[in-house]
Design a protein around this motif. Sequence first.
Motif, PDB file in Angstrom:
ATOM      1  N   GLY A  38     -36.039  62.632 -31.307  1.00  0.00           N
ATOM      2  CA  GLY A  38     -35.060  62.357 -32.353  1.00  0.00           C
ATOM      3  C   GLY A  38     -35.550  61.341 -33.360  1.00  0.00           C
ATOM      4  N   PHE A  39     -36.141  60.261 -32.862  1.00  0.00           N
ATOM      5  CA  PHE A  39     -36.601  59.207 -33.774  1.00  0.00           C
ATOM      6  C   PHE A  39     -37.813  59.653 -34.589  1.00  0.00           C
ATOM      7  N   TYR A  40     -38.720  60.376 -33.966  1.00  0.00           N
ATOM      8  CA  TYR A  40     -39.882  60.845 -34.735  1.00  0.00           C
ATOM      9  C   TYR A  40     -39.465  61.867 -35.796  1.00  0.00           C
ATOM     10  N   THR A  41     -38.515  62.724 -35.472  1.00  0.00           N
ATOM     11  CA  THR A  41     -38.014  63.677 -36.468  1.00  0.00           C
ATOM     12  C   THR A  41     -37.377  62.939 -37.628  1.00  0.00           C
ATOM     13  N   ALA A  42     -36.534  61.950 -37.312  1.00  0.00           N
ATOM     14  CA  ALA A  42     -35.875  61.157 -38.361  1.00  0.00           C
ATOM     15  C   ALA A  42     -36.903  60.420 -39.213  1.00  0.00           C
ATOM     16  N   GLN A  43     -37.881  59.799 -38.562  1.00  0.00           N
ATOM     17  CA  GLN A  43     -38.911  59.053 -39.286  1.00  0.00           C
ATOM     18  C   GLN A  43     -39.628  59.951 -40.295  1.00  0.00           C
ATOM     19  N   ILE A  82     -41.193  51.528 -29.379  1.00  0.00           N
ATOM     20  CA  ILE A  82     -39.823  51.119 -29.696  1.00  0.00           C
ATOM     21  C   ILE A  82     -39.781  50.322 -30.997  1.00  0.00           C
ATOM     22  N   ASN A  83     -40.849  49.578 -31.281  1.00  0.00           N
ATOM     23  CA  ASN A  83     -40.894  48.830 -32.542  1.00  0.00           C
ATOM     24  C   ASN A  83     -40.827  49.766 -33.740  1.00  0.00           C
ATOM     25  N   THR A  84     -41.533  50.892 -33.669  1.00  0.00           N
ATOM     26  CA  THR A  84     -41.503  51.884 -34.743  1.00  0.00           C
ATOM     27  C   THR A  84     -40.120  52.527 -34.841  1.00  0.00           C
ATOM     28  N   PHE A  85     -39.537  52.856 -33.693  1.00  0.00           N
ATOM     29  CA  PHE A  85     -38.203  53.463 -33.698  1.00  0.00           C
ATOM     30  C   PHE A  85     -37.159  52.507 -34.276  1.00  0.00           C
ATOM     31  N   THR A  86     -37.322  51.225 -33.982  1.00  0.00           N
ATOM     32  CA  THR A  86     -36.391  50.226 -34.524  1.00  0.00           C
ATOM     33  C   THR A  86     -36.475  50.182 -36.045  1.00  0.00           C
ATOM     34  N   GLN A  87     -37.681  50.245 -36.588  1.00  0.00           N
ATOM     35  CA  GLN A  87     -37.837  50.284 -38.043  1.00  0.00           C
ATOM     36  C   GLN A  87     -37.149  51.493 -38.643  1.00  0.00           C
ATOM     37  N   ALA A  89     -34.549  53.135 -37.305  1.00  0.00           N
ATOM     38  CA  ALA A  89     -33.100  52.951 -37.172  1.00  0.00           C
ATOM     39  C   ALA A  89     -32.548  51.980 -38.204  1.00  0.00           C
ATOM     40  N   GLN A  90     -33.373  51.029 -38.630  1.00  0.00           N
ATOM     41  CA  GLN A  90     -32.923  50.030 -39.597  1.00  0.00           C
ATOM     42  C   GLN A  90     -33.169  50.456 -41.044  1.00  0.00           C
ATOM     43  N   HIS A  91     -33.727  51.646 -41.223  1.00  0.00           N
ATOM     44  CA  HIS A  91     -33.952  52.170 -42.578  1.00  0.00           C
ATOM     45  C   HIS A  91     -32.606  52.344 -43.283  1.00  0.00           C
ATOM     46  N   LYS A  92     -32.561  52.060 -44.556  1.00  0.00           N
ATOM     47  CA  LYS A  92     -31.288  52.092 -45.284  1.00  0.00           C
ATOM     48  C   LYS A  92     -30.681  53.487 -45.339  1.00  0.00           C
ATOM     49  N   ARG A  93     -31.506  54.532 -45.114  1.00  0.00           N
ATOM     50  CA  ARG A  93     -30.982  55.902 -45.144  1.00  0.00           C
ATOM     51  C   ARG A  93     -30.834  56.504 -43.747  1.00  0.00           C
ATOM     52  N   CYS A  94     -30.846  55.645 -42.727  1.00  0.00           N
ATOM     53  CA  CYS A  94     -30.704  56.108 -41.346  1.00  0.00           C
ATOM     54  C   CYS A  94     -29.578  55.350 -40.657  1.00  0.00           C
ATOM     55  N   HIS A  95     -28.803  56.056 -39.853  1.00  0.00           N
ATOM     56  CA  HIS A  95     -27.729  55.426 -39.079  1.00  0.00           C
ATOM     57  C   HIS A  95     -27.761  55.952 -37.646  1.00  0.00           C
ATOM     58  N   PHE A 412     -26.461  50.609 -34.412  1.00  0.00           N
ATOM     59  CA  PHE A 412     -27.713  49.982 -33.988  1.00  0.00           C
ATOM     60  C   PHE A 412     -27.552  48.463 -33.890  1.00  0.00           C
ATOM     61  N   ALA A 413     -26.717  47.902 -34.745  1.00  0.00           N
ATOM     62  CA  ALA A 413     -26.428  46.464 -34.642  1.00  0.00           C
ATOM     63  C   ALA A 413     -25.712  46.153 -33.326  1.00  0.00           C
ATOM     64  N   ASP A 414     -24.847  47.077 -32.887  1.00  0.00           N
ATOM     65  CA  ASP A 414     -24.188  46.911 -31.584  1.00  0.00           C
ATOM     66  C   ASP A 414     -25.226  46.961 -30.460  1.00  0.00           C
ATOM     67  N   TRP A 415     -26.167  47.900 -30.575  1.00  0.00           N
ATOM     68  CA  TRP A 415     -27.229  47.982 -29.574  1.00  0.00           C
ATOM     69  C   TRP A 415     -28.027  46.688 -29.517  1.00  0.00           C
ATOM     70  N   GLU A 416     -28.254  46.068 -30.644  1.00  0.00           N
ATOM     71  CA  GLU A 416     -29.040  44.834 -30.650  1.00  0.00           C
ATOM     72  C   GLU A 416     -28.336  43.725 -29.882  1.00  0.00           C
ATOM     73  N   LYS A 417     -27.023  43.769 -29.791  1.00  0.00           N
ATOM     74  CA  LYS A 417     -26.302  42.823 -28.931  1.00  0.00           C
ATOM     75  C   LYS A 417     -26.625  43.095 -27.455  1.00  0.00           C
ATOM     76  N   ILE A 418     -26.641  44.382 -27.096  1.00  0.00           N
ATOM     77  CA  ILE A 418     -27.017  44.748 -25.721  1.00  0.00           C
ATOM     78  C   ILE A 418     -28.444  44.310 -25.441  1.00  0.00           C
ATOM     79  N   ASN A 419     -29.325  44.567 -26.387  1.00  0.00           N
ATOM     80  CA  ASN A 419     -30.729  44.183 -26.254  1.00  0.00           C
ATOM     81  C   ASN A 419     -30.869  42.682 -26.035  1.00  0.00           C
ATOM     82  N   ALA A 420     -30.131  41.902 -26.810  1.00  0.00           N
ATOM     83  CA  ALA A 420     -30.201  40.439 -26.686  1.00  0.00           C
ATOM     84  C   ALA A 420     -29.705  39.985 -25.319  1.00  0.00           C
TER      85      ALA A 420
END
Length: 448
Positions: A38-43, A82-87, A89-95, A412-420
Motif C-alpha cells: 500500500g505504501f509503495y503504491t501510494a509513494q 518505515i522511515n520512507t513510509f512515514t515520509q 504518510a506525511q505527504h500533503k497529498r496523502c492521508h 497518522f498523527a494519532d498513530w504517532e501518539k501510539i508510536n510515542a
Amino acid sequence: CGSGSPPAGSGFSAGHRSFSSPPASPTKVCVVGGGPAGFYTAQSLLKGSPHIQVDIYERLPVPFGLVRFGVAPDHPEVKNVINTFTQTAQHKRCHFLGNVHVGKDITIQELMQAYHAVVLSYGAEGNRTMGVSGEGLPGVYSAKDFVGWYNGLPCNKELQPDLSHETAVILGQGNVALDVARILLSPLDLLKKTDITQNALETLAASKVQRVLMVGRRGPLQVACTIKVNLPRPRKRLTELIMKTLNEDHRGRQGVKRWGFRFFRSPLEVLPSADGSRASGIRLAVNKLEGVGDAVTAVPTSEVDEIACGMIISSIGYKSLPIDPAVPFDFKRAIVPNNMGRVEETTGLYCSGWVKRGPTGVIATTMNDSFDTARTILQDLESGAINVSVSRPGSSEVVPLLEKRGVRTVSFADWEKINAEETKQGTAVGKPREKLLDVREMLAVAWT
C-alpha cells in the motif's frame, strides 16, 4: 528500483489525455491496506503525478503491516523502510485512515463511487493448510500465527504456544521458517534488546525447546530461504550455508541448542499422543525428485519417516482472502485475478502486492510490484481509461459515512501518539519499543 512515472517509450501518443494539463479537480485514489504494498503504491503515485491525492485505509489503528508484524525482531535494519513510509504518510497529498475494516465497515463499491481508482493492497492474512489428519491437534501452529504472536499482532496475542517439549518441527524452509527457528533458539539476552513482545519473552524464557528441524519436500538446491536466482555464486553460498548449519549448535543456558534441515520430506499425518490430547510427532513421506531445472518436482516414495516432537509449526505459506463479494477472486491461486495490476472486468479497480501475485518474495519484490501497479494506473489516467472528468469526493464523503456507522478513523498523527507511547514503554525496559497488543488500548492512546 524503478519509478512511478511512465517510462520513456511506453507507448503514450499525442492523442492521449496528458497530465500536463491539470484536471479540473484532484484525482482521488484509494489504497486498501497500510502495509508495504500500500505504501509503495501510494509513494509511486504521488511521485508520478502532482494531481493525485491518495487515501490509505488500514484495518488496524497502526500502519506498516508486515514490516511491523512480520519482520523478525532481531532484524531491525529491515524495518528502516518505515522511515520512507512515514515520509509518504506525511505527504500533503496523502492521508492515512486506520481502524477501517474495508469489506465490513464500508464496501468496495462505496469506495469506487467516492474515488477515481481503488487499489487493493491488503496482503495475505490467511493460512495455507497441510491437508493432513491431526493438523488441528494442540501443539500444531501456523507460522503466520506464531510470527504474529511474537511480533505483537493483536489477533494472535492469546496464542500461548506450548514450548515444553525438547523438539520442534517446522514444515517449510523459507525465510519465515528460518525466522521462527532463530526465535525459538536465540539467547534471551539477544531478544531482550529487540521489539519482541514481553509476553513472548516470558514464554521463551521458560522454553524447553532444544532442537529445531526444518523440513522441506525437495532438496538443498531448491531450498527457499535465500535468493532464488539460479546463479553460481548465490547457489555456492547457499550450499555452504546448508553444510555449515546442518548440525550447527547454539549453546544456551540450558545446554546445547541444535537446528538443521531435513530434505525430501512431505507431511503425511500429525501423530497424536497416547491419550489423543495433543500432537506428539509427525509422519513424513520420503520423496524423490523428478524433472530438471525449474521443473523439478518432489514425488513421494513408499518410504516413510517419523519424527517425535511436541511442537509442529506449519510454514508452507500465507494466502490472500476475498475482501468483498463484488471483487473477483481466484480461490485456487488465492489472488485477485488481474492483468498488470488491473482487476479483471472491473474498470477503476487495481491490486498490488501479495493479493496481486501471491505471497512470494521479499519487501523489495513488493516494492517493484507496487511500482508496476502504480505505473499501470498512471498509464490509464494518461489514456483516459480512468475517467477524471467528474470530480470524486474521496474521504470527505467516506469519513462521515463511517462515522454514521460508528466507525472512527485513526489519522497518522494519532498513530504517532501510539508510536510515542510504545517507544516510551520500550525505553523503560531497554528495548526500542514495547508494542501495544490490544486494539482498544491503541485507540485509547490514539484519541487522547
